[in-house]
Design a protein around this motif. Sequence first.
Motif, PDB file in Angstrom:
ATOM      1  N   GLY A   1      -4.098   7.517  -1.741  1.00 48.46           N
ATOM      2  CA  GLY A   1      -2.695   7.328  -1.450  1.00 48.46           C
ATOM      3  C   GLY A   1      -2.057   8.501  -0.744  1.00 48.46           C
ATOM      4  N   THR A   2      -0.767   8.350  -0.509  1.00 45.85           N
ATOM      5  CA  THR A   2       0.030   9.368   0.152  1.00 45.85           C
ATOM      6  C   THR A   2       1.104   9.838  -0.815  1.00 45.85           C
ATOM      7  OG1 THR A   2      -0.366   8.251   2.253  1.00 45.85           O
ATOM      8  CG2 THR A   2       1.415   9.875   2.197  1.00 45.85           C
TER       9      THR A   2
ATOM     10  N   LYS B   1       3.939   1.947  -7.235  1.00 46.25           N
ATOM     11  CA  LYS B   1       3.699   3.375  -6.984  1.00 46.25           C
ATOM     12  C   LYS B   1       3.286   4.078  -8.266  1.00 46.25           C
ATOM     13  CE  LYS B   1       6.902   3.403  -3.159  1.00 46.25           C
ATOM     14  NZ  LYS B   1       6.684   4.161  -1.978  1.00 46.25           N
TER      15      LYS B   1
ATOM     16  N   SER C   1      -6.247  11.505  -3.888  1.00 42.70           N
ATOM     17  CA  SER C   1      -6.954  10.446  -4.600  1.00 42.70           C
ATOM     18  C   SER C   1      -6.724  10.656  -6.084  1.00 42.70           C
ATOM     19  CB  SER C   1      -8.446  10.418  -4.257  1.00 42.70           C
ATOM     20  OG  SER C   1      -9.101  11.540  -4.794  1.00 42.70           O
TER      21      SER C   1
ATOM     22  N   LYS D   1      -2.262  13.460   1.568  1.00 45.48           N
ATOM     23  CA  LYS D   1      -3.272  12.476   1.175  1.00 45.48           C
ATOM     24  C   LYS D   1      -3.945  12.934  -0.111  1.00 45.48           C
ATOM     25  CE  LYS D   1      -4.090  10.641   5.723  1.00 45.48           C
ATOM     26  NZ  LYS D   1      -5.058  10.383   6.791  1.00 45.48           N
TER      27      LYS D   1
ATOM     28  N   ILE E   1      -7.828   5.481  -6.685  1.00 43.42           N
ATOM     29  CA  ILE E   1      -6.684   5.277  -5.793  1.00 43.42           C
ATOM     30  C   ILE E   1      -6.801   6.265  -4.635  1.00 43.42           C
ATOM     31  CG2 ILE E   1      -4.166   5.528  -5.607  1.00 43.42           C
ATOM     32  CD1 ILE E   1      -4.929   3.303  -7.511  1.00 43.42           C
TER      33      ILE E   1
ATOM     34  N   VAL F   1       3.243   8.654  -5.533  1.00 39.23           N
ATOM     35  CA  VAL F   1       2.104   8.297  -4.687  1.00 39.23           C
ATOM     36  C   VAL F   1       2.208   6.833  -4.288  1.00 39.23           C
ATOM     37  CG1 VAL F   1      -0.408   8.053  -4.573  1.00 39.23           C
ATOM     38  CG2 VAL F   1       0.595  10.067  -5.660  1.00 39.23           C
ATOM     39  N   THR F   2       2.283   6.617  -2.987  1.00 31.52           N
ATOM     40  CA  THR F   2       2.194   5.279  -2.429  1.00 31.52           C
ATOM     41  C   THR F   2       0.715   4.964  -2.292  1.00 31.52           C
ATOM     42  OG1 THR F   2       4.259   5.557  -1.220  1.00 31.52           O
ATOM     43  CG2 THR F   2       2.751   3.829  -0.436  1.00 31.52           C
ATOM     44  N   ILE F   3       0.292   3.874  -2.899  1.00 33.43           N
ATOM     45  CA  ILE F   3      -1.124   3.513  -2.909  1.00 33.43           C
ATOM     46  C   ILE F   3      -1.501   2.881  -1.575  1.00 33.43           C
ATOM     47  CG2 ILE F   3      -2.874   2.065  -4.019  1.00 33.43           C
ATOM     48  CD1 ILE F   3      -1.201   2.380  -6.633  1.00 33.43           C
ATOM     49  N   ASP F   4      -2.444   3.525  -0.890  1.00 32.31           N
ATOM     50  CA  ASP F   4      -2.953   3.006   0.379  1.00 32.31           C
ATOM     51  C   ASP F   4      -4.173   2.117   0.159  1.00 32.31           C
ATOM     52  OD1 ASP F   4      -0.994   4.475   1.803  1.00 32.31           O
ATOM     53  OD2 ASP F   4      -2.256   6.258   1.722  1.00 32.31           O
TER      54      ASP F   4
END
Length: 158
Positions: A100-101, A53, A75, A73, A98, A145-148
């Motif tokens: 992410g959320t 993260k 970036s 959301k 990136i 931030v959780t990387i999607d």
Amino acid sequence: MFREIRRIRQKMTEEECIEVLKNETRGVLSVTGLEGYPYGMPMNHWYDEETGKLWFHGGKLGHKIDAIRENPKVSYCVYDKGFLKEGDWALNVHSVIIFGTAELIDDPQMICDISRKLCYKFTNDESYISKEMEQSAKNTLMICVTIDHMSGKLVNEK
């Protein structure tokens, strides 16, 4: 859902992307701002290798926080200082994007722990770091931030 890099020969591996995240100190965090306008701001980050993260710190109020509450959301774009190949004028830059959320974290202990790790990217001065924690932690909010999706490429500026 996420597009792949078109210039596949320039694509960086996940490991190379992570090295950029670990070694560079700042990038541009972008959110969906007021009235749907993009809002990007320079930010310092810390990449947690254990969880994968990204962490940021900021004030408890403001445009960025309002935007994340409205739409989590985000970036993030980070790039290195680049290098020159011998005999060439054009800079070669590794860049990472990136998607992410974001999650807003207001736990005081976590704020101090993560803020300290972020500080170590800039200084090992314990007295400075402790003073900052004392003065600023109570007014700080962490953004996790959780990387999607993550991609990176080596760009030659020619």
